[in-house]
Write a protein that holds these residues in place. Sequence first.
Motif, PDB file in Angstrom:
ATOM      1  N   ALA A 134       0.833  -1.206   0.000  1.00 17.80           N
ATOM      2  CA  ALA A 134       0.000   0.000   0.000  1.00 17.80           C
ATOM      3  C   ALA A 134       0.869   1.258   0.000  1.00 17.80           C
ATOM      4  CB  ALA A 134      -0.928  -0.011   1.210  1.00 17.80           C
ATOM      5  N   LEU A 135       1.946   1.222   0.812  1.00 16.31           N
ATOM      6  CA  LEU A 135       2.849   2.377   0.856  1.00 16.31           C
ATOM      7  C   LEU A 135       3.487   2.613  -0.513  1.00 16.31           C
ATOM      8  CD1 LEU A 135       4.744   2.175   4.265  1.00 16.31           C
ATOM      9  CD2 LEU A 135       3.256   4.007   3.426  1.00 16.31           C
ATOM     10  N   LEU A 136       3.893   1.537  -1.129  1.00 11.38           N
ATOM     11  CA  LEU A 136       4.521   1.628  -2.450  1.00 11.38           C
ATOM     12  C   LEU A 136       3.562   2.271  -3.459  1.00 11.38           C
ATOM     13  CD1 LEU A 136       7.282   0.556  -3.471  1.00 11.38           C
ATOM     14  CD2 LEU A 136       6.049  -1.359  -4.474  1.00 11.38           C
ATOM     15  N   MET A 137       2.302   1.857  -3.390  1.00 16.07           N
ATOM     16  CA  MET A 137       1.298   2.396  -4.315  1.00 16.07           C
ATOM     17  C   MET A 137       1.048   3.877  -4.043  1.00 16.07           C
ATOM     18  SD  MET A 137       0.499   0.082  -6.444  1.00 16.07           S
ATOM     19  CE  MET A 137       1.999  -0.853  -6.367  1.00 16.07           C
ATOM     20  N   GLU A 169      -2.814  -7.480  -5.523  1.00 21.14           N
ATOM     21  CA  GLU A 169      -2.652  -7.936  -4.143  1.00 21.14           C
ATOM     22  C   GLU A 169      -3.222  -6.946  -3.134  1.00 21.14           C
ATOM     23  OE1 GLU A 169      -1.534 -10.916  -3.163  1.00 21.14           O
ATOM     24  OE2 GLU A 169      -1.408 -11.418  -5.284  1.00 21.14           O
ATOM     25  N   LEU A 170      -3.617  -5.757  -3.603  1.00 16.40           N
ATOM     26  CA  LEU A 170      -4.134  -4.764  -2.643  1.00 16.40           C
ATOM     27  C   LEU A 170      -5.422  -5.295  -2.007  1.00 16.40           C
ATOM     28  CD1 LEU A 170      -3.579  -1.361  -4.476  1.00 16.40           C
ATOM     29  CD2 LEU A 170      -2.370  -2.247  -2.477  1.00 16.40           C
ATOM     30  N   VAL A 171      -5.543  -5.044  -0.694  1.00 16.14           N
ATOM     31  CA  VAL A 171      -6.677  -5.611   0.035  1.00 16.14           C
ATOM     32  C   VAL A 171      -7.951  -4.804  -0.231  1.00 16.14           C
ATOM     33  CG1 VAL A 171      -7.511  -6.301   2.290  1.00 16.14           C
ATOM     34  CG2 VAL A 171      -5.064  -6.418   1.782  1.00 16.14           C
ATOM     35  N   TYR A 172      -7.803  -3.462  -0.206  1.00 20.01           N
ATOM     36  CA  TYR A 172      -8.996  -2.622  -0.380  1.00 20.01           C
ATOM     37  C   TYR A 172      -9.212  -2.305  -1.851  1.00 20.01           C
ATOM     38  CZ  TYR A 172      -8.571  -2.238   4.597  1.00 20.01           C
ATOM     39  OH  TYR A 172      -8.485  -2.554   5.916  1.00 20.01           O
ATOM     40  N   LYS A 173     -10.317  -2.815  -2.399  1.00 23.60           N
ATOM     41  CA  LYS A 173     -10.534  -2.706  -3.840  1.00 23.60           C
ATOM     42  C   LYS A 173     -10.761  -1.254  -4.270  1.00 23.60           C
ATOM     43  CE  LYS A 173      -9.529  -6.702  -4.063  1.00 23.60           C
ATOM     44  NZ  LYS A 173      -8.145  -6.980  -4.455  1.00 23.60           N
ATOM     45  N   ARG A 174     -11.313  -0.469  -3.364  1.00 28.09           N
ATOM     46  CA  ARG A 174     -11.531   0.928  -3.699  1.00 28.09           C
ATOM     47  C   ARG A 174     -10.211   1.668  -3.850  1.00 28.09           C
ATOM     48  NH1 ARG A 174     -15.827   4.706  -0.763  1.00 28.09           N
ATOM     49  NH2 ARG A 174     -15.427   6.445  -2.165  1.00 28.09           N
ATOM     50  N   PHE A 175      -9.296   1.390  -2.949  1.00 31.04           N
ATOM     51  CA  PHE A 175      -7.950   1.964  -3.010  1.00 31.04           C
ATOM     52  C   PHE A 175      -7.276   1.545  -4.323  1.00 31.04           C
ATOM     53  CE2 PHE A 175      -3.354   1.465  -1.708  1.00 31.04           C
ATOM     54  CZ  PHE A 175      -3.077   2.818  -1.712  1.00 31.04           C
ATOM     55  N   LYS A 176      -7.492   0.284  -4.693  1.00 31.91           N
ATOM     56  CA  LYS A 176      -6.918  -0.217  -5.943  1.00 31.91           C
ATOM     57  C   LYS A 176      -7.427   0.602  -7.127  1.00 31.91           C
ATOM     58  CE  LYS A 176      -7.283  -4.100  -9.080  1.00 31.91           C
ATOM     59  NZ  LYS A 176      -8.107  -5.266  -9.411  1.00 31.91           N
ATOM     60  N   ARG A 177      -8.747   0.837  -7.150  1.00 29.99           N
ATOM     61  CA  ARG A 177      -9.318   1.602  -8.268  1.00 29.99           C
ATOM     62  C   ARG A 177      -8.775   3.022  -8.329  1.00 29.99           C
ATOM     63  NH1 ARG A 177     -14.021  -1.255  -7.506  1.00 29.99           N
ATOM     64  NH2 ARG A 177     -14.901   0.292  -6.100  1.00 29.99           N
ATOM     65  N   ILE A 178      -8.589   3.640  -7.157  1.00 25.00           N
ATOM     66  CA  ILE A 178      -8.065   5.012  -7.143  1.00 25.00           C
ATOM     67  C   ILE A 178      -6.636   5.029  -7.700  1.00 25.00           C
ATOM     68  CG2 ILE A 178      -7.364   6.938  -5.644  1.00 25.00           C
ATOM     69  CD1 ILE A 178      -9.716   6.121  -3.809  1.00 25.00           C
ATOM     70  N   VAL A 179      -5.809   4.080  -7.233  1.00 23.33           N
ATOM     71  CA  VAL A 179      -4.424   4.031  -7.724  1.00 23.33           C
ATOM     72  C   VAL A 179      -4.424   3.830  -9.242  1.00 23.33           C
ATOM     73  CG1 VAL A 179      -2.217   2.806  -7.614  1.00 23.33           C
ATOM     74  CG2 VAL A 179      -3.565   3.096  -5.547  1.00 23.33           C
ATOM     75  N   GLN A 180      -5.284   2.909  -9.718  1.00 21.23           N
ATOM     76  CA  GLN A 180      -5.354   2.672 -11.165  1.00 21.23           C
ATOM     77  C   GLN A 180      -5.667   3.959 -11.919  1.00 21.23           C
ATOM     78  OE1 GLN A 180      -7.911  -1.106 -10.769  1.00 21.23           O
ATOM     79  NE2 GLN A 180      -7.291  -1.056 -12.903  1.00 21.23           N
ATOM     80  N   SER A 181      -6.746   4.629 -11.502  1.00 21.32           N
ATOM     81  CA  SER A 181      -7.164   5.844 -12.212  1.00 21.32           C
ATOM     82  C   SER A 181      -6.052   6.882 -12.241  1.00 21.32           C
ATOM     83  CB  SER A 181      -8.375   6.469 -11.540  1.00 21.32           C
ATOM     84  OG  SER A 181      -9.379   5.517 -11.425  1.00 21.32           O
TER      85      SER A 181
END
Lengths: 292, 311
Positions: A18-21, B108-120
């Motif tokens: 998460a930190l990396l991201m 591998e990110l646990v929170y799918k919402r966080f994943k979507r934000i990073v993607q965008s």
Amino acid sequence: MFAYNRSIGERSFDWLNALLMIGLCVVTLYPFYNIVITSFNDPTDAARGGITLWPRQFSIDNYKMVFQDEGIIRAFIVTIARTVIGTATAVLFTAAFAYGVSKNELMGRKAFLLMAIFTMYFSGGIIPYYLLVAKYLHLKGSFLAYIIPNLFNVFNAIIMLTFFKGLPKEIEESAKIDGANELRIFWQLVLPVSKPVLATVALYNAVFHWNSWYDAMLFGSEKLVTLQQILMQIISSNSNVSLAASNLGLGSVTAASLKLATMVITTVPIVLTYPFVQKYFVQGVMIGSVKG
Amino acid sequence: MRSRQAAPGRSFAKRFWLQRYLMLLTLPAVAWMIVFNYIPMYGIVIAFQEYTPFQGFLHSPWIGLANFRELFNDPTFTQSLSNTFKISIAKLVFGFPAPILLALLLNELVYKRFKRIVQSLTYLPHFVSWVLVVGFMYTLLDPDTGVITRMLETLGLIGPDTMLMGDEKAFLPLVVFTEVWKNIGWNSIIYLAAIAGIDPQLYEAGVMDGANRFQRIWHITLPALKPTIVILLILSIGGLINSNFDQMYLMQNSMTQDAANVLSVYSYEMGLVLGRFSYGTAVGVFQSVVAFILMYAANYGSRKLTKESLF
């Protein structure tokens, strides 16, 4: 997902990941942020450097200067014109072809498709293309040089073709029985139900036109300078600070701040519309990758 | 169905007339392709001519391979060829695995919402122009005011007043870094799509068998990505001879010319800046031939080694 007990090792991996991201997002966004805050700083003060997190002396002088610059205003108008006209014409032109070849009964369908796919792998290169547009079609110095050579795009045609193939046939067939010809069906039935794919392709075209500078450099004229081209001129003259003054007739401080404000105004439209249109961009990649 | 059964009995003209509206939609783009794609393809004949605009490509004198002979004796061409490969290989080594790694980490990110934000957020740089990216570089790497220059100075990595954009040694790392910065997010989409298609039962079985996270990535996710990776790798190898013209043309300046001179820029400068149309086209023809050979070889190698191939 499914539940299982995470070990300490797995949990620390989650945190690190998460930190990396977060780090990746910061690296991605910071250049945009830095340009914005520096553009809102007093230009003379900005020349001292060290503006990292927020403006030190807030000022909108840079923007006043940009919006007084006739060249930049003209480039803004040219760029908006080519984006709007170029996008509308290219979407229709490409959609018409894609609809035509989506019909199995079309004579020569296979040959037309093969012709299109062949151009994805082979091209004549930039010089024959330049000679064609400039010397044989005489489009150099004309606004049409931005529109006509960009009317068609194979990748977009394939995205649209895939979509049209997936449309239910029943509506079109009943319209045919009612005596409607294909032109009317295309215009009144197919296009209205194809909004998602039209939006996707329109966005790709709009981004292309908005970001274009190369064809403006090749085929444009003083009157047809685009925003990115102006930005390019400012940046390349800025790379030699002493040159900047002589090229633009400005001091280096002024040239630097002009650069920042121009960078911001050329990017704002993309960044502002981006959150709303992002899903359409991704749709295009998905359709394209299924085919490819 | 009806029209197909009746078709053989009808004359060409009659069939054409019945489809006149479909043809009206299709043929303009076909004509466009002939003009804008196929005529320029024929136009490569000028690489074998002494082309002058006055005589055109129909009447210019033929000179065989003279342009190519001159090309191989030109040290600037040799330099641009070696720069092209150097830059492309560096981009392949660092830029090709980066989006795969990002897709694996995002997955591998646990929170799918966080994943979507990073993607965008990581897709965003794909949509801005190289002009802007190079503008960012000149601003952030400015020897006096650049934020990154100051940071590197404080860390003692570079001396005071270093102009990174004018440093030949910094050129290659900057090319690779900006390329990854701009496209890592966008290029990860295709891998994420492939990951989304993996049967979740495989992972559940993996957990049952006691496979840890890394083992699941290695034995389930990566093998599922293999076909996508191989196809994209073949395409990348075919593209080794082509550099990103926008990036290279905009990043070069008088101080970094020797490091930045690549084939596509060389072809442009010879052909369109100096007006040596035939010579510039010869560079382009050389590039196309090499690209074809590379792609063919990569495809052949891949078919032998991995049983995956593009054609």
